[in-house]
Scaffold this active site. Sequence first.
Site, short mmCIF file in Angstrom:
data_model
loop_
_atom_site.label_atom_id
_atom_site.label_comp_id
_atom_site.label_asym_id
_atom_site.label_seq_id
_atom_site.Cartn_x
_atom_site.Cartn_y
_atom_site.Cartn_z
N GLU A 46 0.85 -1.20 0.00
CA GLU A 46 0.00 0.00 0.00
C GLU A 46 0.89 1.25 0.00
O GLU A 46 1.47 1.60 1.03
CB GLU A 46 -0.91 0.00 1.24
CG GLU A 46 -1.77 1.25 1.33
CD GLU A 46 -2.49 1.39 2.68
OE1 GLU A 46 -2.70 0.38 3.38
OE2 GLU A 46 -2.84 2.54 3.01
N ARG A 50 0.30 10.39 -0.26
CA ARG A 50 0.54 11.45 0.72
C ARG A 50 1.71 12.32 0.34
O ARG A 50 2.05 13.25 1.06
CB ARG A 50 0.91 10.83 2.07
CG ARG A 50 -0.28 10.44 2.83
CD ARG A 50 0.13 9.85 4.14
NE ARG A 50 -0.82 8.81 4.43
CZ ARG A 50 -0.86 8.10 5.51
NH1 ARG A 50 0.04 8.30 6.44
NH2 ARG A 50 -1.78 7.20 5.68
N LYS A 134 -11.20 -1.72 6.55
CA LYS A 134 -10.04 -1.34 7.36
C LYS A 134 -10.57 -0.64 8.61
O LYS A 134 -11.40 0.27 8.51
CB LYS A 134 -9.17 -0.39 6.53
CG LYS A 134 -8.16 0.43 7.30
CD LYS A 134 -7.33 1.29 6.36
CE LYS A 134 -6.62 2.40 7.11
NZ LYS A 134 -5.59 3.07 6.30
#
Length: 213
Positions: A46, A50, A134
Amino acid sequence: MSNLPTFSALQVMQDAPVIPVIVLNDVAHAVPMARALVAGGIRMLEVTLRTPQALACIEAIAREVPEAVVGAGTVRTKADAQAAANAGSRFAVSPGYTSAVGQACRDAGLALLPGVASGSEIMMAQEDGFTELKFFPAMQAGGPAMLKAWSGPFFDVRFCPTGGVTLQNAPEFLALPNVVCVGGSWLVPAEAVAAGDWARVTALALATHALRK
Ligand code: 3PG
């Protein structure tokens, strides 16, 4: 019309005990980092959206590390989902859930692990057909006790707790029947990436296999 994802969220979760949450600031780090994780037996990666370089990192991994299955994290908007898919992501992870993000991932052919932290959010994600979620931020939002409480009413949901999870507390999460895997940034420490210490990343990845349920 939806594109069918090549991987389901459940397959992404079942591949290894931990999904590494990766922050990359330099495209040059992407391929060696991915190879280091793959060498440690972790292939679902993952890469969080960002940093300005995140999409280019996803592209590089998708192109040059075929053994890895690269996904995008921090997917918050329709535009994020589209950009992630265009860069070669095979799955997406979001810190929260909106129907717009859910639909955008379906349209883009991306399996989605939607982030939830409350019963209402679980119900909204379920309403849209998502049953693998999640739990974020896991430690801050109630930890293993919260997942135990949810296992009653949400008996048909499986979770990947992420946020504050470590090699030390992961076993407590993984022991729960409604937890398939955990997520965490500890496999890819910022200082190891900056120093190009890929052997450390591989060692951290290898250490996670003792956690397997
Ligand atoms: C995140 O999105 O930042 C992840 O939850 C990682 O959290 P961690 O750094 O506590 O593992």
